[in-house]
Write a protein that holds these residues in place. Structure first.
Motif, PDB file in Angstrom:
ATOM      1  N   LYS A 292       0.941  -1.227   0.020  1.00 47.96           N
ATOM      2  CA  LYS A 292       0.039  -0.051   0.109  1.00 47.96           C
ATOM      3  C   LYS A 292       0.722   1.183  -0.024  1.00 47.96           C
ATOM      4  CE  LYS A 292      -1.987   1.562   3.778  1.00 47.96           C
ATOM      5  NZ  LYS A 292      -1.604   2.948   3.929  1.00 47.96           N
TER       6      LYS A 292
ATOM      7  N   GLN B 172       3.068   3.197 -13.490  1.00 50.66           N
ATOM      8  CA  GLN B 172       2.446   2.094 -13.851  1.00 50.66           C
ATOM      9  C   GLN B 172       2.672   0.723 -13.106  1.00 50.66           C
ATOM     10  OE1 GLN B 172      -0.025   2.945 -16.166  1.00 50.66           O
ATOM     11  NE2 GLN B 172       1.110   4.952 -16.233  1.00 50.66           N
TER      12      GLN B 172
ATOM     13  N   GLU C  45       1.128   0.782  -9.676  1.00 47.17           N
ATOM     14  CA  GLU C  45      -0.360   0.935  -9.634  1.00 47.17           C
ATOM     15  C   GLU C  45      -1.112   0.123  -8.653  1.00 47.17           C
ATOM     16  OE1 GLU C  45      -4.321   0.403 -12.563  1.00 47.17           O
ATOM     17  OE2 GLU C  45      -2.324  -0.113 -13.447  1.00 47.17           O
ATOM     18  N   ARG C  46      -0.963  -0.935  -8.500  1.00 52.35           N
ATOM     19  CA  ARG C  46      -1.503  -1.963  -7.594  1.00 52.35           C
ATOM     20  C   ARG C  46      -1.332  -1.338  -6.098  1.00 52.35           C
ATOM     21  NH1 ARG C  46      -0.560  -8.304  -7.663  1.00 52.35           N
ATOM     22  NH2 ARG C  46      -1.699  -7.949  -9.723  1.00 52.35           N
TER      23      ARG C  46
ATOM     24  N   ARG D 259      -3.353   1.796  -5.842  1.00 51.80           N
ATOM     25  CA  ARG D 259      -5.004   1.567  -5.690  1.00 51.80           C
ATOM     26  C   ARG D 259      -5.273   0.926  -4.260  1.00 51.80           C
ATOM     27  NH1 ARG D 259      -8.225   0.557 -10.430  1.00 51.80           N
ATOM     28  NH2 ARG D 259      -7.036   1.072 -12.491  1.00 51.80           N
TER      29      ARG D 259
ATOM     30  N   ASN E 281      -7.120   6.191  -1.354  1.00 45.07           N
ATOM     31  CA  ASN E 281      -7.208   7.644  -1.564  1.00 45.07           C
ATOM     32  C   ASN E 281      -5.864   8.271  -2.016  1.00 45.07           C
ATOM     33  OD1 ASN E 281      -6.454   7.243   0.779  1.00 45.07           O
ATOM     34  ND2 ASN E 281      -7.578   9.190   1.559  1.00 45.07           N
TER      35      ASN E 281
ATOM     36  N   ARG F  34      -7.873   8.068 -16.982  1.00 42.75           N
ATOM     37  CA  ARG F  34      -7.952   6.611 -17.007  1.00 42.75           C
ATOM     38  C   ARG F  34      -8.111   5.833 -15.866  1.00 42.75           C
ATOM     39  NH1 ARG F  34      -5.653   4.086 -22.041  1.00 42.75           N
ATOM     40  NH2 ARG F  34      -5.487   5.749 -23.449  1.00 42.75           N
ATOM     41  N   TRP F  35      -7.506   6.856 -14.685  1.00 42.16           N
ATOM     42  CA  TRP F  35      -7.780   6.297 -13.336  1.00 42.16           C
ATOM     43  C   TRP F  35      -8.872   6.893 -12.819  1.00 42.16           C
ATOM     44  CZ3 TRP F  35      -2.339   5.087 -10.880  1.00 42.16           C
ATOM     45  CH2 TRP F  35      -1.569   4.089 -11.690  1.00 42.16           C
TER      46      TRP F  35
ATOM     47  N   GLY G 184     -12.198   7.279 -10.795  1.00 42.00           N
ATOM     48  CA  GLY G 184     -13.083   6.061 -10.025  1.00 42.00           C
ATOM     49  C   GLY G 184     -12.133   5.171  -9.205  1.00 42.00           C
ATOM     50  N   THR G 185     -10.885   5.370  -9.337  1.00 38.19           N
ATOM     51  CA  THR G 185      -9.959   4.424  -8.346  1.00 38.19           C
ATOM     52  C   THR G 185      -9.711   5.063  -7.119  1.00 38.19           C
ATOM     53  OG1 THR G 185      -7.995   5.473  -9.200  1.00 38.19           O
ATOM     54  CG2 THR G 185      -8.663   3.462 -10.384  1.00 38.19           C
ATOM     55  N   GLY G 186     -10.192   6.319  -6.830  1.00 40.93           N
ATOM     56  CA  GLY G 186      -9.690   7.192  -5.551  1.00 40.93           C
ATOM     57  C   GLY G 186      -8.381   7.699  -5.598  1.00 40.93           C
ATOM     58  N   ILE G 187      -7.614   7.439  -6.770  1.00 37.94           N
ATOM     59  CA  ILE G 187      -6.512   8.155  -6.760  1.00 37.94           C
ATOM     60  C   ILE G 187      -6.563   9.203  -7.340  1.00 37.94           C
ATOM     61  CG2 ILE G 187      -4.026   7.710  -7.698  1.00 37.94           C
ATOM     62  CD1 ILE G 187      -4.906   4.896  -7.715  1.00 37.94           C
TER      63      ILE G 187
END
Length: 292
Positions: free
Chosen positions: A83, A121, A124-125, A128, A132, A187-188, A190-193
């Motif tokens: 995280k 990239q 990314e995981r 996410r 936030n 592109r991201w 809705g991910t909270g990022i």
């Protein structure tokens, strides 16, 4: 008990990145810093711990001009930190002569653009997983002197350039940072990022280290209080900590005021930003640095 926020910073052994690292250590963050030189990392760690003895600092070593190193760095960081709360793509280079990397890229294009694109990239995981997370990309108003952007040609251009011509190449890389930020936000979504770019203003940092008179220039500018990197560090910290910047994504903000900046064209052009993304992905895939 609240866990410490995990903050990844590239280019943290000098200039803006070092100042941001020190301030975030004071605020209780766990620092994850990339470095190329163990000597410089030790100096940075000593400087931070003299001010914050309990600071938690993890260094990961690699050369950001090498996409293989960038991929490895991202994988190593994400394996240790599943995280990540903040990624600050700060590392930058203004070279005054053309140097070609082992991957066949112009060194300035590799360090300033391809590296942050690929590192983001790869992480990314972990980003996410934070729910936030924030991504901060250090761009520049030097982008306004980029000349004419040609895609995908400029991404692969390895032609020699003069000292004067180096400013145009540098400006292009900073324009690409702004365009990447905008496209990444879409592109991201809705991910909270949230992801933002910034202009840190003129700073006396390692960017001009290739000038033979850079040390003398630094002392002169510091004497007249011109190019204070603390101002650039301050806007980076505001973008990651001020709640108002988390209400949107894909912005480009100015040092000092923190106000939004309308980028020079083709920044803000969705068609060109989408093309830049696709061209970047395709180039890195063809060279084996980005999965299908």
């Amino acid at each position: 008990m609240m866990t410490k926020p995990i903050i990844v910073i590239t280019g943290a052994t000098s200039g803006l990145g070092q100042l941001v690292a020190l301030e975030m250590a004071k605020q209780g963050a766990h620092l994850v810093l990339t470095a190329r030189s163990k000597t410089r990392s030790e100096v940075t760690e000593k400087m931070i711990k003299e001010s914050v003895p309990a600071a938690e600092i993890s260094f990961f070593y690699g050369d950001l001009s090498s996409m293989r190193d960038v991929t490895r760095l991202g994988q190593e960081i994400s394996s240790v930190f599943p995280k990540i709360d903040v990624l600050i793509n700060n590392a930058g280079l203004h070279g005054f002569e053309q140097r070609i990397t082992a991957d066949g890229f112009s060194e300035m294009m590799a360090v300033n653009y391809f590296a942050p694109w690929l590192l983001t990239q790869t992480l990314e995981r972990s980003l996410r997983a934070a729910g936030n997370a924030k991504i901060i990309n250090v761009a520049s108003e030097a982008s306004r002197r980029h000349g004419v952007l040609k895609l995908p040609g400029d991404l692969l251009n390895t032609a020699s350039f003069t000292y004067r011509g180096s400013s145009e190449i540098y400006g292009k890389t900073k324009l690409l940072n702004i365009m990447f930020t905008s496209e990444l936000a879409r592109r991201w979504a809705g991910t909270g990022i949230s992801v933002h770019a910034l202009n840190p203003g003129f700073n006396v940092t390692g960017l001009g280290r290739e000038l033979w008179f850079s040390s003398m220039l630094k002392h002169l500018l510091n004497f007249f209080r011109i190019g204070d990197p603390r101002k650039g560090a301050e806007i980076i910290i505001r973008l990651m900590s001020d709640p108002k910047y988390q209400e949107s994504s894909g912005g480009y903000f100015n040092v000092g005021t923190g106000n939004p900046i309308v980028p020079v064209q083709p920044g803000g052009d969705r068609v060109m930003e989408n093309k830049l993304w696709n061209d970047t992905r395709d180039i890195l895939q063809q060279k084996g640095f980005f999965g299908n």
